[in-house]
Design a protein around this motif. Sequence first.
Motif, PDB file in Angstrom:
ATOM      1  N   GLU A   1      45.123  40.458  48.452  1.00 31.88           N
ATOM      2  CA  GLU A   1      44.757  39.079  48.742  1.00 31.88           C
ATOM      3  C   GLU A   1      45.899  38.273  49.333  1.00 31.88           C
ATOM      4  OE1 GLU A   1      43.452  37.730  44.959  1.00 31.88           O
ATOM      5  OE2 GLU A   1      42.527  39.660  44.672  1.00 31.88           O
TER       6      GLU A   1
ATOM      7  N   ASP B   1      51.080  30.642  41.033  1.00 36.95           N
ATOM      8  CA  ASP B   1      50.355  31.309  42.121  1.00 36.95           C
ATOM      9  C   ASP B   1      49.616  32.530  41.597  1.00 36.95           C
ATOM     10  OD1 ASP B   1      51.386  29.440  43.876  1.00 36.95           O
ATOM     11  OD2 ASP B   1      52.915  30.796  44.693  1.00 36.95           O
TER      12      ASP B   1
ATOM     13  N   ASN C   1      46.641  31.449  39.466  1.00 36.39           N
ATOM     14  CA  ASN C   1      45.540  30.971  40.305  1.00 36.39           C
ATOM     15  C   ASN C   1      44.774  32.135  40.915  1.00 36.39           C
ATOM     16  OD1 ASN C   1      45.955  28.249  39.810  1.00 36.39           O
ATOM     17  ND2 ASN C   1      47.424  28.059  41.489  1.00 36.39           N
ATOM     18  N   ILE C   2      45.471  33.190  41.307  1.00 36.41           N
ATOM     19  CA  ILE C   2      44.803  34.376  41.855  1.00 36.41           C
ATOM     20  C   ILE C   2      43.946  35.028  40.784  1.00 36.41           C
ATOM     21  CG2 ILE C   2      45.189  36.725  42.722  1.00 36.41           C
ATOM     22  CD1 ILE C   2      47.755  35.555  44.058  1.00 36.41           C
TER      23      ILE C   2
ATOM     24  N   ASP D   1      42.706  33.590  38.109  1.00 35.24           N
ATOM     25  CA  ASP D   1      41.577  32.693  37.836  1.00 35.24           C
ATOM     26  C   ASP D   1      40.492  32.843  38.888  1.00 35.24           C
ATOM     27  OD1 ASP D   1      42.835  31.693  35.594  1.00 35.24           O
ATOM     28  OD2 ASP D   1      43.523  29.848  36.559  1.00 35.24           O
ATOM     29  N   SER D   2      40.877  32.954  40.158  1.00 33.66           N
ATOM     30  CA  SER D   2      39.871  33.059  41.220  1.00 33.66           C
ATOM     31  C   SER D   2      39.150  34.407  41.173  1.00 33.66           C
ATOM     32  CB  SER D   2      40.507  32.839  42.597  1.00 33.66           C
ATOM     33  OG  SER D   2      41.378  33.902  42.916  1.00 33.66           O
ATOM     34  N   ASN D   3      39.804  35.446  40.664  1.00 33.40           N
ATOM     35  CA  ASN D   3      39.160  36.766  40.569  1.00 33.40           C
ATOM     36  C   ASN D   3      38.196  36.840  39.386  1.00 33.40           C
ATOM     37  OD1 ASN D   3      40.357  37.854  42.802  1.00 33.40           O
ATOM     38  ND2 ASN D   3      42.104  38.682  41.668  1.00 33.40           N
ATOM     39  N   ASP D   4      38.362  35.955  38.408  1.00 38.19           N
ATOM     40  CA  ASP D   4      37.483  35.955  37.240  1.00 38.19           C
ATOM     41  C   ASP D   4      36.114  35.352  37.547  1.00 38.19           C
ATOM     42  OD1 ASP D   4      39.340  37.194  35.670  1.00 38.19           O
ATOM     43  OD2 ASP D   4      40.082  35.334  34.746  1.00 38.19           O
ATOM     44  N   HIS D   5      35.996  34.675  38.677  1.00 42.75           N
ATOM     45  CA  HIS D   5      34.732  33.992  38.990  1.00 42.75           C
ATOM     46  C   HIS D   5      33.926  34.734  40.000  1.00 42.75           C
ATOM     47  CE1 HIS D   5      36.163  30.745  36.595  1.00 42.75           C
ATOM     48  NE2 HIS D   5      37.181  30.553  37.388  1.00 42.75           N
TER      49      HIS D   5
END
Length: 99
Positions: A79, A89, A92-93, A95-99
């Motif tokens: 990514e 950072d 945040n990556i 967190d974004s992969n958990d959704h």
Amino acid sequence: MAQELLPLRGHWYKRSDLNTIFEVVAIDDDDGTIEVQYFGGEIEELDLHSWELLELSQAAPPEDWSGALEVDDYTLGDELELAPGSLDDVLNIIDSNDH
């Protein structure tokens, strides 16, 4: 008297009493707690009152901020074109992969 700095996720601070730096990794406004991770990897949870009593100053992230976390470019996946600049950072990556 302690300097009042707001805890901000992803920001680094220096504790004068321990002569060490840490990063705020989580803030729980509902519980009034702040989770910090020291460069050596230790994690500590502070309540807001304890935070306010600390003698803190802002600190620059260490050159090798990922040392305690054993994070490398492979772990982060494809990514990123560049290595992340801070633990925030990376969080945040994740967190974004958990959704």
